[in-house]
Motif scaffolding. Structure first.
Motif, mmCIF file in Angstrom:
data_model
loop_
_atom_site.group_PDB
_atom_site.id
_atom_site.type_symbol
_atom_site.label_atom_id
_atom_site.label_comp_id
_atom_site.label_asym_id
_atom_site.label_seq_id
_atom_site.Cartn_x
_atom_site.Cartn_y
_atom_site.Cartn_z
ATOM 1 N N ALA A 103 48.430 35.920 32.652
ATOM 2 C CA ALA A 103 48.112 36.914 31.624
ATOM 3 C C ALA A 103 49.160 38.012 31.569
ATOM 4 O O ALA A 103 48.927 39.059 30.981
ATOM 5 N N PHE A 104 50.298 37.749 32.176
ATOM 6 C CA PHE A 104 51.313 38.799 32.247
ATOM 7 C C PHE A 104 51.800 39.232 30.858
ATOM 8 O O PHE A 104 51.926 40.433 30.607
ATOM 9 N N PRO A 105 52.078 38.299 29.947
ATOM 10 C CA PRO A 105 52.535 38.763 28.623
ATOM 11 C C PRO A 105 51.537 39.679 27.961
ATOM 12 O O PRO A 105 51.925 40.688 27.368
ATOM 13 N N GLU A 106 50.267 39.351 28.057
ATOM 14 C CA GLU A 106 49.263 40.227 27.448
ATOM 15 C C GLU A 106 49.246 41.576 28.134
ATOM 16 O O GLU A 106 49.086 42.612 27.490
ATOM 17 N N ALA A 107 49.402 41.549 29.456
ATOM 18 C CA ALA A 107 49.394 42.817 30.189
ATOM 19 C C ALA A 107 50.568 43.679 29.774
ATOM 20 O O ALA A 107 50.424 44.883 29.561
ATOM 21 N N VAL A 108 51.728 43.057 29.641
ATOM 22 C CA VAL A 108 52.908 43.816 29.220
ATOM 23 C C VAL A 108 52.703 44.356 27.816
ATOM 24 O O VAL A 108 53.034 45.501 27.509
ATOM 25 N N ASP A 109 52.134 43.528 26.974
ATOM 26 C CA ASP A 109 51.880 43.952 25.604
ATOM 27 C C ASP A 109 50.915 45.137 25.574
ATOM 28 O O ASP A 109 51.132 46.122 24.852
ATOM 29 N N ALA A 110 49.862 45.020 26.359
ATOM 30 C CA ALA A 110 48.878 46.105 26.392
ATOM 31 C C ALA A 110 49.502 47.375 26.950
ATOM 32 O O ALA A 110 49.248 48.476 26.449
ATOM 33 N N LEU A 111 50.345 47.208 27.956
ATOM 34 C CA LEU A 111 50.999 48.376 28.542
ATOM 35 C C LEU A 111 51.913 49.029 27.518
ATOM 36 O O LEU A 111 51.974 50.256 27.406
ATOM 37 N N VAL B 175 50.284 47.908 40.695
ATOM 38 C CA VAL B 175 51.038 46.765 41.237
ATOM 39 C C VAL B 175 50.117 45.570 41.424
ATOM 40 O O VAL B 175 50.471 44.427 41.093
ATOM 41 N N ALA B 176 48.931 45.835 41.944
ATOM 42 C CA ALA B 176 47.992 44.729 42.162
ATOM 43 C C ALA B 176 47.602 44.090 40.831
ATOM 44 O O ALA B 176 47.499 42.863 40.713
ATOM 45 N N SER B 177 47.408 44.927 39.809
ATOM 46 C CA SER B 177 47.057 44.377 38.500
ATOM 47 C C SER B 177 48.167 43.506 37.959
ATOM 48 O O SER B 177 47.931 42.428 37.405
ATOM 49 N N LEU B 178 49.403 43.961 38.131
ATOM 50 C CA LEU B 178 50.534 43.159 37.666
ATOM 51 C C LEU B 178 50.588 41.836 38.417
ATOM 52 O O LEU B 178 50.859 40.786 37.830
ATOM 53 N N ALA B 179 50.331 41.900 39.714
ATOM 54 C CA ALA B 179 50.376 40.665 40.508
ATOM 55 C C ALA B 179 49.295 39.687 40.046
ATOM 56 O O ALA B 179 49.547 38.489 39.888
ATOM 57 N N VAL B 180 48.107 40.219 39.814
ATOM 58 C CA VAL B 180 47.018 39.348 39.351
ATOM 59 C C VAL B 180 47.349 38.780 37.977
ATOM 60 O O VAL B 180 47.156 37.589 37.704
ATOM 61 N N ALA B 181 47.902 39.647 37.105
ATOM 62 C CA ALA B 181 48.247 39.172 35.768
ATOM 63 C C ALA B 181 49.311 38.089 35.827
ATOM 64 O O ALA B 181 49.256 37.098 35.105
ATOM 65 N N ALA B 182 50.287 38.278 36.712
ATOM 66 C CA ALA B 182 51.334 37.264 36.832
ATOM 67 C C ALA B 182 50.771 35.968 37.391
ATOM 68 O O ALA B 182 51.153 34.878 36.972
ATOM 69 N N SER C 199 46.528 23.741 38.223
ATOM 70 C CA SER C 199 47.317 24.682 39.016
ATOM 71 C C SER C 199 48.720 24.828 38.466
ATOM 72 O O SER C 199 49.282 25.914 38.453
ATOM 73 N N SER C 200 49.320 23.739 37.973
ATOM 74 C CA SER C 200 50.698 23.812 37.526
ATOM 75 C C SER C 200 50.799 24.014 36.030
ATOM 76 O O SER C 200 51.878 24.099 35.497
ATOM 77 N N ARG C 201 49.679 24.122 35.358
ATOM 78 C CA ARG C 201 49.716 24.138 33.908
ATOM 79 C C ARG C 201 50.399 25.381 33.331
ATOM 80 O O ARG C 201 51.254 25.232 32.448
ATOM 81 N N PRO C 202 50.084 26.585 33.771
ATOM 82 C CA PRO C 202 50.749 27.734 33.158
ATOM 83 C C PRO C 202 52.255 27.686 33.322
ATOM 84 O O PRO C 202 52.996 27.943 32.378
ATOM 85 N N ASP C 203 52.709 27.315 34.488
ATOM 86 C CA ASP C 203 54.151 27.300 34.718
ATOM 87 C C ASP C 203 54.831 26.243 33.863
ATOM 88 O O ASP C 203 55.863 26.498 33.241
ATOM 89 N N SER C 204 54.245 25.057 33.853
ATOM 90 C CA SER C 204 54.891 23.993 33.094
ATOM 91 C C SER C 204 54.835 24.301 31.603
ATOM 92 O O SER C 204 55.786 24.039 30.869
ATOM 93 N N ALA C 205 53.738 24.870 31.141
ATOM 94 C CA ALA C 205 53.646 25.211 29.724
ATOM 95 C C ALA C 205 54.669 26.279 29.366
ATOM 96 O O ALA C 205 55.319 26.200 28.314
#
Lengths: 187, 307
Positions: free
Chosen positions: B71-79, B60-67, B212-218
């Motif tokens: 890096a969440f898409p990569e984490a999901v892909d790796a999973l 759970v902590a890893s998912l939170a950090v990835a989100a 700070s807002s770059r990932p979300d806006s992108a």
């Protein structure tokens, strides 16, 4: 007959739900006699009956979640034992058949007494063998109604079927048992 | 045989198995056995929990950090790779199916999400629907073809990102949709279309938003571009949106997919020179094997259409 479920935190049911080992011990002390007797009557084999009682009380912390207080705890325990008995019935029947095949009877638990007592033991053993010819539902209904002398509403709760079904099963069980005992020449 | 005998037999069985006549030593032994088994089961369960809980907490902590770090898409892909799940069977958004080249892994077999090249690129339709050369630059209204028209040179399932996922996901409402705000220096569509000799133009470099807002806006830009591309099928607006995303996140993990989609928009719009320039890096393998086959076949199809 619905009974009030004792929901006090220190009640036996609540302690069982919390998985307390001491609660299992207390429940065993209070009810294992009735469960063991039912298991012996149903299975006709002391070893298989002990195994069944063991399984019932070991599963108790998990199974108690389904206890809703619609019956007494003892009645519910009998129904749990009945649900778990299928495997044990088969193994008991196999064991009895093997013993008969090798032509030796299990040793009597008590020393041979007067003739009347021996005759009664033989009668009980003959009934156990005859019970092996019945399907489990008829076997359990006969044991609960005629051997344990429970009322049909309670048997309906234990077996989970309507009372009319209990009566039908009992009718067929008695007919088959009479035929089986007659075949064995029991008088 | 009378009922009396059966009753006597039942009585005999009841008396034989009378609970009061049982052996106390046997009862005690059975009690010890039961309690030992119950205690052992509880120990095993506690041990299982003590092992599983930290693992779950780390997960759970890893998912939170990835989100949090994008890096969440990569984490999901790796999973998914770890679990052996294919990309094609999932209904995940397209941005979760980031190109494998970002991790240097070879791409998977063609899938419904990534259609087979033979099915995807048909040179004949490309040549057949190629618009006749017109001397004057087309009007802006004509640049954006009507999706209902048979103009597209590619089958409707060509777009590289997951159309099933896009179709199943409810499009964001106008109120909840992130505002589509291309960078000020994003190329205007009529200008591009009017250019007689369009040069392969890399996405214009835009000033990066605040970190700070770059990932979300992108990500919002990416989703908006996906919506315009796959849902509205408005190629000119989708092109602007892809350019905006590429300007906002030039080093983002979804850049290869955005570049591919941008190339598809150019193909759809009939801007062959730009499309060719956009497809060539994929055909060369600049993104590994990601879309390499499809890019080569599209380039061949463009060549056939010209000759």
């Amino acid at each position: 007959m619905p009974v009030e479920l004792d929901a006090r935190p220190d009640s036996l049911v609540e302690r069982l739900r919390r998985g307390e080992v001491s609660a299992v011990g207390a429940c065993y002390d209070a009810h294992h006699g009735a469960i063991l007797a039912f298991a012996r009557r149903l299975l006709g084999d002391d070893d298989a009956a002990q195994d069944l009682v063991h399984d019932v009380f070991v599963e108790l912390p998990r199974a108690i979640r389904s206890f809703e207080g619609h019956s007494t705890l003892r009645t519910w325990l009998v129904s749990v034992a009945l649900n778990m008995a299928r495997h044990h019935v088969r193994s008991a029947i196999r064991r009895r058949a093997a013993i008969e095949r090798f032509g030796r009877e299990p040793e009597a638990a008590a020393p041979q007494g007067p003739e009347g007592e021996a005759s009664r033991r033989e009668l009980g053993a003959a009934l156990s063998r005859a019970l092996d010819t019945l399907p489990l539902d008829q076997r359990a209904t006969f044991v609960l109604c005629d051997v344990e002398e429970r009322a049909s509403p309670e048997v309906a709760v234990i077996t989970g079927v309507p009372e009319a079904t209990v009566r039908t099963r009992l009718f067929h069980a008695r007919r088959k048992l009479r035929e089986a005992l007659s075949r064995e020449g029991v008088r | 045989m009378s009922d009396d005998l059966l009753r006597r037999a039942a009585d005999a069985l009841r008396e034989e198995t009378d609970p009061d006549a049982r052996d106390p030593a046997m009862d005690r032994a059975l009690r010890r056995r039961v309690l030992a088994t119950v205690a052992e089961r509880q120990r095993l369960r506690a041990r299982r929990l003590s092992l599983l809980l930290p693992i779950a907490a780390v997960f759970v902590a890893s998912l939170a950090v990835a989100a949090a770090t994008g890096a969440f898409p990569e984490a999901v892909d790796a999973l998914r790779d770890v679990l052996g799940l294919g990309h094609e069977a999932t209904l995940t958004p397209a941005w979760e199916t980031a190109p494998r080249t970002t991790r240097g892994a070879p791409s998977a077999a063609p899938s419904p999400v990534h259609p087979a090249p033979g099915r995807e690129v048909d040179p004949a339709p490309v040549a057949a629907v190629e618009p006749p050369p017109v001397p004057a630059p087309p009007a802006p209204a004509a640049i954006d073809p009507d999706p209902a028209q048979p103009l597209p040179r590619l089958p409707p399932d060509l777009p590289p990102t997951a159309p099933r996922a896009t179709a199943l996901r409810k499009p964001p409402s106008a109120s909840s949709r992130p505002p589509m705000a291309p960078p000020p220096d994003a190329p205007a569509q009529p200008t591009e279309a009017a250019s007689p000799t369009p040069q392969p133009s890399p996405p214009p470099a835009a000033p990066s938003p605040a970190p700070s807002s770059r990932p979300d806006s992108a990500l919002a830009l990416f989703r908006e571009a996906q919506r315009l591309h796959h849902t509205e099928r408005s190629w000119s607006r989708a092109l602007v949106a892809w350019n905006a995303y590429l300007a906002a996140a030039p080093d983002g993990v979804l850049v290869p997919e955005a570049r591919w989609s941008r190339a598809i928009c150019l193909v759809r719009l009939g801007r062959k020179a730009e499309a060719r320039a956009a497809l060539e890096p994929f055909a060369r393998g600049a993104s590994g094997s990601y879309r390499q086959t499809e890019a080569r076949e599209l380039l061949d199809a463009l060549d056939v259409g010209e000759h």
